[in-house]
Motif scaffolding. Structure first.
Motif: not given
Lengths: 283, 326
Positions: B162-172, B179-194
């Motif tokens: 589906l390519e909805w979520l990133p599959v590895s690492g903590l950051h793209s 900037s801070f908020v998109p950075w945080l959102l990016d990390m949150a997307r990485h954290l959903i699966l683990p």
């Protein structure tokens, strides 16, 4: 405990009414039969290579498909259950042996023996168990025997605490005092009077422990330091299969399902036994 | 209370000593020498260098001397240098990994509590109904699913298909320019699966525990009293029963720590998260003895402290212990 047929029938009647537990028990028995009768269940050999039938999807001939070397996945999963059962039972057997001995000695003798043994339990419980197992396994030659022994050596603490607690309450009961008054030796009191009465919770823990040991072995094999190919184990079939997940999903799906069903069955069975043996909560 | 506290703290030292002793024994059970492992790969190292390394690590001395030396260095928080090519102090390597693993586990724990408590309460209140059975099956499913398998399937489904979520690492890649908020959102997307995988797996223990303590409490006389004086069921359950049922759960918090840290090996390896578990696995595979020993001691030490804190919270919350019966 088990000698009393009235007790057994009461427990069985309670157990029987728990459908989930009953289903767990049936699956556990079925797994035993499958792994013992593996050559009768499947016509294929688990390590027979067949270059003409590589990565075939599931079909009537190959129920779970074939892998990258043309081996029948159903056959490999069935034979893989032998590894899981062996690991589960040997590891838990060892854990029971150590845990029960430690618990009996600590509970029965008390004093400094109790303090030292229970501090040892506290210390062992501090370690992330999987770290300890990894450290030892990775440094030794990979072998199923090492895996079983190490899972056992790192899994006895719960049993020890449980048995000790049981012994502490049993130690002052009238029948034990009576036996002592009649001049029975410590050994005789422990083996004939205390141990049989402390067995129910141990049985439950053992059942749940088998599930845990199977999971641990599969995780080790998945990381590549458990059971080594070509011996099939659910974990290493999965590891090999994950390379092909995009076009051969059956290689990853079925061994995982096998682990899931087995572990679930042992857990449901264990919980059912707990409720049946200790009815205080479900009156 | 003060005596209880003192007793617990006095016990810390022997327990820590025991932890180091077991760690040392475990590592020295293995056949072969670390120096051999480290040098056999590069043929350039002469016998002389090898000897120097051996002396440096004290490997030519008897085991108890080695243990003593190591313990002495531990006392000054010197965990030695990693055998890896970077040769950095072990403590530094561990320090940068601990926050990742701890925060990941903390998030998983929050999700776990958020789900497991309601599940446990609901199962207890509706005991032996279809709902109870269904919830039981659900949490056991979580326990029985091998984490690595679930992670693999979810990664494939949500990440690759589906390519909805990133599959590895903590950051793209290139996220440091955000900037801070998109950075945080990016990390949150990485954290959903683990985080999802980790918390689903640990639901069973806590929710079953909550269920059984709730059942025990609901059977008490004061609950009958509360009902008899006409309080609404919601108040009886959430105020009278839950408070008392939650007490033992505190201890479970401390207890679940080693399991969570241990489990981090699996999903940090799968999701390529730079935490303690991944570091430990790499260290073990490379036979990086100082690193492995360091992580074992620090991991167990953290658990020790966690258990102590949990027990203290329990003692503070439970007046029976606070006013010192035993």
């Amino acid at each position: 405990m088990i000698r009393n047929s009235y007790f057994i029938s009461v427990v069985w009647n309670r157990f029987r009414r728990n459908r989930l537990a009953l289903a767990g028990g049936v699956v556990v028995i079925a797994l035993f039969l499958l792994s013992f009768l593996a050559p009768l269940v499947t016509p294929y050999d688990p390590s027979h290579l067949d270059a003409w039938h590589v990565l075939l999807p599931p079909s009537a001939r190959h129920w779970f498909g074939t892998d990258e070397l043309g081996r029948d996945v159903f056959t490999r999963v069935i034979y893989g259950s032998r590894v899981s059962l062996k690991v589960g039972f040997v590891a838990v057997g060892l854990a029971l042996l150590i845990g029960t001995s430690v618990g009996l000695v600590a509970g029965f003798y008390g004093g400094w023996a109790d303090s030292i043994l229970m501090r040892l339990v506290d210390i062992m419980l501090c370690f992330p168990t999987f770290f300890l197992i990894l450290a030892v396994i990775a440094m030794l030659e990979p072998s199923i025997w090492y895996i079983m022994i190490i899972i056992g050596l790192t899994g006895w603490m719960g049993v020890a605490r449980l048995v000790r607690a049981e012994v502490l309450t049993l130690r002052e009961r009238e029948f034990v005092l009576a036996a002592r008054g009649l001049g029975a030796s410590d050994f005789r009191i422990i083996v004939h009077h205390i141990l049989p009465n402390a067995l129910s919770p141990v049985l439950v823990t053992a059942t749940l422990g088998v599930a845990g040991a199977i999971l641990t072995e599969s995780a080790l094999s998945f990381l590549g330091i458990g059971v080594q190919p070509p011996t099939p184990s659910w974990g290493n079939i999965l590891t090999a299969g994950k390379e092909y997940i995009e076009f051969a999903w059956w290689l990853s799906l079925f061994p995982g399902l096998a682990i899931l069903v087995t572990v679930l069955a042992y857990n449901l069975l264990g919980e059912g036994l707990r409720d049946a043996l200790d009815p205080r909560l479900n009156r | 209370m003060a005596i209880y506290l003192l007793k617990r703290i006095a016990l810390l030292l022997p327990l820590l000593l025991g932890i180091t002793l077991i760690t040392f024994t475990v590592i020295h059970l293995a056949p072969g020498e670390p120096v051999e492992m480290q040098t056999s790969m590069s043929p350039k190292i002469t016998a002389e260098t090898r000897q120097r390394l051996r002396e440096y690590y004290g490997l030519d001395k008897p085991l108890y001397v080695q243990y003593g030396l190591w313990l002495g260095r531990l006392a000054t928080l010197d965990f030695g240098r990693s055998f890896a090519p970077d040769n950095r102090p072990v403590l530094d390597k561990i320090k940068e990994r601990i926050p990742v693993t701890l925060s990941l586990n903390l998030m998983a724990m929050i999700v776990e509590f958020g789900l497991a408590l309601p599940i446990g309460i609901l199962a207890a209140v509706r005991r032996n109904t279809l709902l109870d059975k269904g919830l039981t099956l659900f949490v056991f499913l979580g326990f029985a699913i091998p984490t690595f398998w679930l992670a693999l399937l979810l990664m494939y489904f949500f990440g690759v298909k589906l390519e909805w979520l990133p599959v590895s690492g903590l950051h793209s890649l290139g996220s440091e320019r955000l900037s801070f908020v998109p950075w945080l959102l990016d990390m949150a997307r990485h954290l959903i699966l683990p985080v999802g995988v980790a918390s689903f797996g640990s639901l069973a223990g806590l929710s079953r525990y909550t269920r059984s303590t709730m059942l025990e409490v609901i059977g008490q006389d004061y609950i009958t009293t509360a009902r008899a004086k006409g309080l609404p069921e919601r108040v009886v359950i959430l105020k009278h029963a839950l408070r008392n049922a939650l007490l033992p759960v505190i201890t479970l918090l401390g207890f679940s720590l080693p399991g969570l840290i241990g489990g981090s090996v699996i999903f940090e390896t799968i999701f390529a998260i730079p935490g303690m578990g991944q570091l430990f696995f790499m260290g073990v595979m490379a036979r990086d003895y100082p690193l492995v020993m360091g992580i074992l001691v620090i991991g167990a030490g953290l658990t020790l402290v966690g258990n102590l804190l949990a027990d203290l919270c329990y003692a503070l919350a439970d007046p029976r212990i606070r006013h010192g019966g035993r």
